[in-house]
Design a protein around this motif. Structure first.
Motif, PDB file in Angstrom:
ATOM      1  N   ARG A   1       0.856  -1.198   0.000  1.00 29.99           N
ATOM      2  CA  ARG A   1       0.000   0.000   0.000  1.00 29.99           C
ATOM      3  C   ARG A   1       0.884   1.238   0.000  1.00 29.99           C
ATOM      4  NH1 ARG A   1      -3.173  -3.114   4.606  1.00 29.99           N
ATOM      5  NH2 ARG A   1      -1.076  -3.965   4.612  1.00 29.99           N
ATOM      6  N   HIS A   2       0.564   2.164  -0.898  1.00 29.26           N
ATOM      7  CA  HIS A   2       1.408   3.357  -1.073  1.00 29.26           C
ATOM      8  C   HIS A   2       0.529   4.559  -1.384  1.00 29.26           C
ATOM      9  CE1 HIS A   2       5.021   5.635  -2.325  1.00 29.26           C
ATOM     10  NE2 HIS A   2       4.203   6.181  -3.208  1.00 29.26           N
ATOM     11  N   GLN A   3       0.896   5.733  -0.826  1.00 29.37           N
ATOM     12  CA  GLN A   3       0.240   7.006  -1.124  1.00 29.37           C
ATOM     13  C   GLN A   3       1.311   8.036  -1.456  1.00 29.37           C
ATOM     14  OE1 GLN A   3      -2.480   8.224   2.002  1.00 29.37           O
ATOM     15  NE2 GLN A   3      -3.086   6.112   2.410  1.00 29.37           N
ATOM     16  N   GLN A   4       1.063   8.792  -2.520  1.00 31.88           N
ATOM     17  CA  GLN A   4       2.047   9.751  -3.016  1.00 31.88           C
ATOM     18  C   GLN A   4       1.336  11.034  -3.426  1.00 31.88           C
ATOM     19  OE1 GLN A   4       5.653   8.878  -4.013  1.00 31.88           O
ATOM     20  NE2 GLN A   4       5.773  11.106  -3.909  1.00 31.88           N
ATOM     21  N   THR A   5       1.870  12.168  -2.996  1.00 35.43           N
ATOM     22  CA  THR A   5       1.334  13.457  -3.433  1.00 35.43           C
ATOM     23  C   THR A   5       2.392  14.198  -4.234  1.00 35.43           C
ATOM     24  OG1 THR A   5       2.034  14.520  -1.363  1.00 35.43           O
ATOM     25  CG2 THR A   5      -0.206  13.643  -1.449  1.00 35.43           C
ATOM     26  N   PHE A   6       1.933  14.900  -5.273  1.00 42.08           N
ATOM     27  CA  PHE A   6       2.804  15.708  -6.114  1.00 42.08           C
ATOM     28  C   PHE A   6       2.356  17.166  -6.015  1.00 42.08           C
ATOM     29  CE2 PHE A   6       2.384  11.483  -8.073  1.00 42.08           C
ATOM     30  CZ  PHE A   6       3.710  11.069  -8.049  1.00 42.08           C
ATOM     31  N   SER A   7       3.006  18.019  -6.726  1.00 42.79           N
ATOM     32  CA  SER A   7       2.641  19.433  -6.728  1.00 42.79           C
ATOM     33  C   SER A   7       1.416  19.672  -7.600  1.00 42.79           C
ATOM     34  CB  SER A   7       3.814  20.285  -7.213  1.00 42.79           C
ATOM     35  OG  SER A   7       4.180  19.906  -8.538  1.00 42.79           O
ATOM     36  N   HIS A   8       0.797  20.822  -7.431  1.00 44.53           N
ATOM     37  CA  HIS A   8      -0.331  21.283  -8.243  1.00 44.53           C
ATOM     38  C   HIS A   8      -1.534  20.347  -8.147  1.00 44.53           C
ATOM     39  CE1 HIS A   8       3.295  23.081 -10.133  1.00 44.53           C
ATOM     40  NE2 HIS A   8       2.523  24.169 -10.173  1.00 44.53           N
ATOM     41  N   GLY A   9      -1.720  19.687  -6.999  1.00 44.41           N
ATOM     42  CA  GLY A   9      -2.910  18.882  -6.771  1.00 44.41           C
ATOM     43  C   GLY A   9      -2.868  17.464  -7.290  1.00 44.41           C
ATOM     44  N   PHE A  10      -1.760  17.019  -7.863  1.00 44.65           N
ATOM     45  CA  PHE A  10      -1.677  15.660  -8.385  1.00 44.65           C
ATOM     46  C   PHE A  10      -1.290  14.691  -7.274  1.00 44.65           C
ATOM     47  CE2 PHE A  10      -1.254  18.161 -12.230  1.00 44.65           C
ATOM     48  CZ  PHE A  10      -1.989  17.424 -13.154  1.00 44.65           C
ATOM     49  N   TYR A  11      -1.775  13.447  -7.394  1.00 45.95           N
ATOM     50  CA  TYR A  11      -1.456  12.416  -6.408  1.00 45.95           C
ATOM     51  C   TYR A  11      -1.508  11.050  -7.087  1.00 45.95           C
ATOM     52  CZ  TYR A  11      -6.490  11.440  -6.297  1.00 45.95           C
ATOM     53  OH  TYR A  11      -7.772  11.114  -6.656  1.00 45.95           O
ATOM     54  N   ALA A  12      -0.988  10.043  -6.391  1.00 46.78           N
ATOM     55  CA  ALA A  12      -1.026   8.664  -6.869  1.00 46.78           C
ATOM     56  C   ALA A  12      -1.096   7.748  -5.652  1.00 46.78           C
ATOM     57  CB  ALA A  12       0.201   8.332  -7.719  1.00 46.78           C
ATOM     58  N   ASP A  13      -1.739   6.628  -5.814  1.00 47.06           N
ATOM     59  CA  ASP A  13      -1.753   5.615  -4.760  1.00 47.06           C
ATOM     60  C   ASP A  13      -2.022   4.263  -5.382  1.00 47.06           C
ATOM     61  OD1 ASP A  13      -4.700   5.180  -4.879  1.00 47.06           O
ATOM     62  OD2 ASP A  13      -4.787   7.195  -4.026  1.00 47.06           O
ATOM     63  N   TRP A  14      -1.636   3.223  -4.675  1.00 45.97           N
ATOM     64  CA  TRP A  14      -1.949   1.878  -5.112  1.00 45.97           C
ATOM     65  C   TRP A  14      -2.107   0.963  -3.914  1.00 45.97           C
ATOM     66  CZ3 TRP A  14       2.765   4.106  -6.845  1.00 45.97           C
ATOM     67  CH2 TRP A  14       3.912   3.672  -6.193  1.00 45.97           C
TER      68      TRP A  14
END
Length: 609
Positions: A120-133
């Motif tokens: 399980r992973h959560q990732q946030t980027f700049s300008h409102g972008f994110y990713a998770d799996w």
């Protein structure tokens, strides 16, 4: 030898005595002297289960860095062999996650390699972008029935997620693209049709509230559905679905009343591959006449209104405030023929107080939108303590009035023809400071029987003392309908009770009263049986220790069960030897309280010097 600067204590030829009995010895042992983490062996855990035999593990903790660590856990099963497991945790400024995995080569019983992983992973980027799996997989259908964490009933795990998502969000808009697949763990005695995989799903939503008094919402999805091959000779249809649903409402909320008109249009487009077979039973078994491309446009209109009255009164001799809250909800959805459309992720929702005010009797996707010309009427009254606002008692009743027959159905569903729905009745009461009860029921006035019911009571006369009794009933679904929840008829009793100042008992029994033909497996019958049983004893020693022994038995399939025994010796300030059953007790016994009070939380000035 204790070194505070290095946060390390070293013991040579150290022996730990408990009641003058040596229980732990090591020629060399190190331990932390502060609350900071330190690499080293953790307390061993042990227990016994009917599926794995004697179970022993010795975890080793690796304090790799301030923001990530790992635990290596060798584990021995007397019946199955040696397993190697581990957990890796990591945390950064813009990400966090955990990875768990196990591997047992050449199982002594099955002769196969058994393994599991879960990332399980959560990732946030700049300008409102994110990713998770969220990725999980096991080697075989019986993994959690044969090998599970001590104290956790993972045997009921049916679907493991394999999901990855990339998304973006701003003040008014949000969007994501994801792939959502499942691993379905089959029970040979109760086979399941696996859900559709989404490969991929595209989602876009725009919402703005109080925009000149209006609330505006626009949700759109585009999904490609694929059903995995599960050995069936029948090929279920695959396809694409585009759905968009803009809505606008104008809430008028004033002290003591509200009225919310709402309107929207739901548009859905399908591209379906039938594979020459009508596996869903839409066309008598033949795919002839089932269109590959079809669409549906349905306007949805509703009006929600309610009032809240209050008056001063008394309840059980105490000053109280009583409310009276009538509510009316009118819904209008014109009929659209949907009999040839596929069903990918939609099922019939449970009729409840929340669902009675929804726009559709189906939940999940929008594969079916029921026609509606109906009025839901509900009445709720509450008694609130005048001084604290605590809710002492509440009563609620609701019913739908239908002005036209149901014409839209799921495959195999019998359409409703009654002009009134079941009655929904709910009540809760804190009769005293120690006794509380809850009642929820669904009554069919036409058949003069109960469709669903829940009755529960909980008594907690003092600390470390609680008794909880509940009864749950749900009528079996219609024959041949696979889109409804299965029936149940179960009574549960859970308790924590002090026998003396030092001895405490804990227990729980879940007993299924179902009997007769199975609602899930053809040509099989069900008999009343205990689906879960927990019994334990806790002994509180003098200032520094607690002993526990807990027995658990739970169903792992339609015909098989697993038994486990846990032993734990809790040494205050040092740790616990054995298997920790606390998660099991906290989850299974409502109101359970540990006999040792929790350690007080530290402050920002702790070890300030």
């Amino acid at each position: 030898d204790i070194d505070f600067d290095e946060n390390e204590g070293v013991a040579r030829n150290g022996v730990l005595y408990f009641k003058d009995v040596p229980i732990l010895a090591s020629p060399y042992m190190t331990f932390p002297v502060k609350k900071e983490r330190k690499s080293g062996f953790l307390m061993p855990t042990y227990g016994t289960t009917s599926q794995g035999g004697f179970d022993f593990s010795l975890p080793y903790y690796l304090n790799l860095a301030p923001n990530y660590d790992a635990t290596i856990q060798p584990r021995y099963f007397s019946k199955r062999g040696m397993q190697l497991g581990g957990e890796f945790r990591y945390l950064g400024n813009s990400y966090l996650g955990t990875f768990d995995g196990t591997y047992l080569p050449n199982d002594n019983i099955t002769g196969e390699d058994r393994w599991m992983y879960w990332w399980r992973h959560q990732q946030t980027f700049s300008h409102g972008f994110y990713a998770d799996w969220d990725l999980a997989k096991v080697s075989d259908d019986n993994y959690f029935r044969d090998i599970s964490q001590l104290g956790l009933n993972q045997a009921s795990t049916t679907y493991l997620p394999q999901r990855g998502r990339v998304g973006w969000a701003s003040n008014y808009w949000s969007a994501y693209a994801q792939v959502y697949k499942y691993q379905t763990l089959q029970d040979p005695d109760a086979p399941l049709v696996p859900p559709y995989d989404k490969e991929p799903e595209l989602y876009l939503r725009g919402a703005r509230y109080d925009w000149g008094g209006f609330d505006v919402d626009w949700t759109s999805t585009a999904v490609r559905f694929r059903r995995p091959d599960f050995g069936s000779t029948v090929r279920y249809p695959d396809g694409d679905r585009l759905q968009t649903y803009p809505t606008v409402s104008y809430p008028i909320v004033r002290p003591g009343w509200f009225i919310i008109p709402k309107a929207g249009v739901n548009y859905t487009q399908y591209q379906t591959k039938w594979y020459g077979v009508d596996a869903l039973g839409l066309n008598g078994g033949s795919a002839d006449g089932l269109p590959r491309s079809q669409s549906r446009t349905v306007p949805i209109m509703s009006l929600d209104a309610g009032m809240i009255f209050e008056r001063d009164t008394s309840l059980f001799g105490k000053a109280s405030t009583q409310t009276l809250e009538p509510r009316l909800y009118y819904l209008r959805v014109p009929y659209r023929d949907q009999s040839k459309m596929p069903v990918y992720d939609t099922s019939l929702a449970d009729f409840s107080f929340s669902q009675a005010f929804e726009e559709n009797i189906y939940t999940g996707g929008w594969d079916r939108i029921s026609n509606a010309n109906q009025l839901t009427a509900a009445l709720t009254t509450r008694w609130l303590d005048a001084s604290t606002g605590f809710e002492r008692m509440s009563l609620a009743v609701a019913q739908r009035l239908y002005f036209e027959d149901q014409k839209v159905t799921l495959p195999g569903e019998t359409p409703r023809e009654n002009v009134r729905s079941d009655f929904l009745v709910g009540a809760s009461a804190a009769l005293t400071d120690t006794l509380s009860t809850d009642v929820a029921a669904q009554y069919n006035p036409y058949d003069n029987n109960w469709s669903r019911g829940l009755v529960s009571a909980r008594w907690s006369p003092q600390r470390l003392t609680t008794v909880a009794l509940s009864y749950r009933y749900q009528r079996d679904p219609q024959t041949g309908v696979q889109y409804q929840p299965q029936g149940q008829n179960q009574i549960s009793l859970a308790m924590q009770w002090p026998f003396s100042k030092r001895w405490y008992g804990v227990g729980r029994v879940d007993y299924s009263l179902r009997s007769g033909p199975s609602s899930t497996v053809a040509n099989t019958t069900e008999s009343p049986r205990v689906t879960q049983a927990i019994a334990g004893l806790e002994y509180k020693g003098d200032c520094c220790w607690v002993g526990r022994v807990v027995y658990q038995r739970y169903a792992v399939s339609a015909t098989d069960a697993n038994s486990a025994v846990f032993f734990q010796l809790e040494l205050t300030g040092l740790g616990s030897l054995g298997t920790d059953p606390m998660n099991l007790l906290n989850r299974s016994i409502p109101g359970y309280t540990g006999i040792t009070p929790p350690a007080p939380a530290g402050t920002t000035f702790e070890r300030y010097e």
